[in-house]
Design a protein around this motif. Structure first.
Motif, short mmCIF file in Angstrom:
data_model
loop_
_atom_site.label_atom_id
_atom_site.label_comp_id
_atom_site.label_asym_id
_atom_site.label_seq_id
_atom_site.Cartn_x
_atom_site.Cartn_y
_atom_site.Cartn_z
N ALA A 93 0.82 -1.21 0.00
CA ALA A 93 0.00 0.00 0.00
C ALA A 93 0.86 1.26 0.00
CB ALA A 93 -0.93 0.00 1.21
N GLN A 94 1.92 1.27 0.81
CA GLN A 94 2.81 2.43 0.86
C GLN A 94 3.54 2.62 -0.46
OE1 GLN A 94 3.19 4.59 3.76
NE2 GLN A 94 3.96 5.79 2.05
N ALA A 95 3.94 1.52 -1.09
CA ALA A 95 4.64 1.62 -2.37
C ALA A 95 3.73 2.19 -3.45
CB ALA A 95 5.15 0.24 -2.80
N ILE A 96 2.46 1.81 -3.42
CA ILE A 96 1.50 2.35 -4.40
C ILE A 96 1.33 3.85 -4.20
CG2 ILE A 96 -0.92 2.30 -5.10
CD1 ILE A 96 -0.92 -0.69 -4.50
N LEU A 97 1.19 4.28 -2.95
CA LEU A 97 1.03 5.71 -2.67
C LEU A 97 2.27 6.49 -3.08
CD1 LEU A 97 -0.70 5.61 0.86
CD2 LEU A 97 -1.78 5.84 -1.38
N ASP A 98 3.45 5.96 -2.77
CA ASP A 98 4.69 6.65 -3.14
C ASP A 98 4.85 6.71 -4.66
OD1 ASP A 98 5.20 6.95 -0.46
OD2 ASP A 98 6.57 5.24 -0.33
N GLY A 99 4.48 5.63 -5.34
CA GLY A 99 4.61 5.61 -6.79
C GLY A 99 3.71 6.61 -7.48
N ALA A 100 2.55 6.89 -6.87
CA ALA A 100 1.62 7.87 -7.43
C ALA A 100 1.81 9.27 -6.85
CB ALA A 100 0.17 7.41 -7.20
N ASN A 101 2.83 9.46 -6.01
CA ASN A 101 3.13 10.76 -5.39
C ASN A 101 1.95 11.27 -4.56
OD1 ASN A 101 5.75 10.95 -6.47
ND2 ASN A 101 4.93 11.74 -8.41
N ILE A 102 1.36 10.38 -3.78
CA ILE A 102 0.23 10.73 -2.91
C ILE A 102 0.75 10.93 -1.50
CG2 ILE A 102 -1.97 9.95 -1.96
CD1 ILE A 102 -2.37 8.31 -4.50
N SER A 103 0.43 12.06 -0.90
CA SER A 103 0.82 12.33 0.49
C SER A 103 -0.36 12.11 1.42
CB SER A 103 1.34 13.77 0.62
OG SER A 103 0.34 14.71 0.26
#
Length: 338
Positions: A93-103
């Motif tokens: 889940a964290q990798a997906i958020l980081d990959g999409a530049n979501i804070s």
């Protein structure tokens, strides 16, 4: 929808159950970003729901949220991240958020921001089950999951055009079916007939990079070499590859060399040019753990297609522009031109 009563570890800050919304703010990029909390939000629904009703409500939200505001690719990433977090796969889940530049300022997906500062609010019922979830005695989640719904209204047939194949399909539904129920019926029909739902190119590449053992902290740096235009181009190719894998029952993330050759051969026989085939090869090579796109046999196949179907110039002849320019020069001064 429901009230939040806390989380498993206990926190002083409360998480409100807000409706879907995304708004633009000027301070989005300067906002602090926290890692996703490894906790399950506990909440109680005002109206008790069955598991089937909750799934239908989630499907309706995810299907309609991109139509109101925000970017679709961000909503897709939030949905994938929420699904991974609910399964307690917080690393993915964290990798997906980081990959999409979501804070995530508060550590929960209830309030998120993209790189442009746009706010995305995910309702709490999309993140976890309520503590008063209803379990039906019949063993089925809800009437929505029955093959024939109770008091489902009048039976009708919808004609849909799939974005994956651009083909028209007929889907039998009932007048009282929700969007989520109709989508589930379409997915079941897709599975039975070999079709597949459109995938998101960026998320597929992130998943492939993680499957190779890449640390989640490094995923964002690894995929930064791919421009947005390249990802959009590869997404078309990956969806075609996904359709082929579903039909032939091939592992999308770990195909064999012969499977890729069969896919390229099928596209070549259907009229694909050398440039299109090369785009398919490059896109597929991003997915498997081995360097299948650099295989000598596949490279020779591409060279052969170039000879069998060579690329010709767009124009078959050219002319000397200086002839026209010399003629225009003789017409000076321009006021004498009628």
């Amino acid at each position: 929808m429901g009230g939040c009563i806390g989380i498993t570890r206990g926190r002083n800050a409360s998480v409100d159950d807000t409706s879907a919304n995304s708004t633009r703010t000027n301070s989005g990029n300067s906002r602090k970003n926290h890692s996703l909390c490894h906790e399950v939000i506990r909440w109680k629904s005002d109206v008790p729901l069955t598991e089937g009703q909750l799934r239908s409500k989630r499907d309706e939200f995810w299907d309609t949220a991109p139509a109101f505001d925000g970017r679709k690719e961000i909503w897709d990433a939030l949905r994938a991240g929420a699904t991974a977090a609910e399964a307690q796969d917080y690393q993915l889940a964290q990798a997906i958020l980081d990959g999409a530049n979501i804070s995530v300022p508060n550590g929960f997906l209830t309030e998120c921001y993209d790189e442009l500062g746009t706010r995305y609010q995910v309702p709490i019922y999309c993140l976890s089950y309520p503590i008063n979830i209803v379990k039906e005695d019949s063993g089925r989640d809800s009437p929505a999951d029955c093959s024939e719904p109770i008091d489902g209204g009048t039976e009708m047939t919808l004609k849909l055009r799939l974005s994956t194949t651009l083909g028209d399909v007929k889907l039998p539904v009932y007048s009282k079916d929700t969007i989520g129920v109709a989508k589930k019926k379409l997915q079941e029909e897709d599975a039975s007939k070999g079709r597949n739902i459109r995938i998101h190119g960026r998320l597929a590449i992130i998943e492939a990079v993680l499957r190779r053992g890449t640390p989640p902290e490094s995923v964002e740096v690894v995929i930064a070499s791919l421009s947005e235009a390249s990802v959009n181009q590869y997404e078309v190719a990956l969806n075609q590859w996904n359709i082929f894998c579903t039909r032939e029952r091939i592992d999308f993330f770990d195909p064999k060399k012969n499977s890729v050759l069969l896919f390229l051969t099928e596209k070549f026989k259907n009229g694909a040019s050398y440039g299109a085939l090369n785009s398919y090869r490059v896109a597929i090579s991003l997915i498997p753990p081995n360097k299948i796109g650099e295989d000598p046999l596949i490279s020779r196949f591409l060279k052969s297609t170039f000879k069998l179907k060579p690329v010709f110039p767009k124009y078959s002849y050219t002319w000397d522009v200086s002839i026209t320019l010399n003629h225009l020069e003789k017409l000076f001064p321009l006021r004498s031109i009628p």
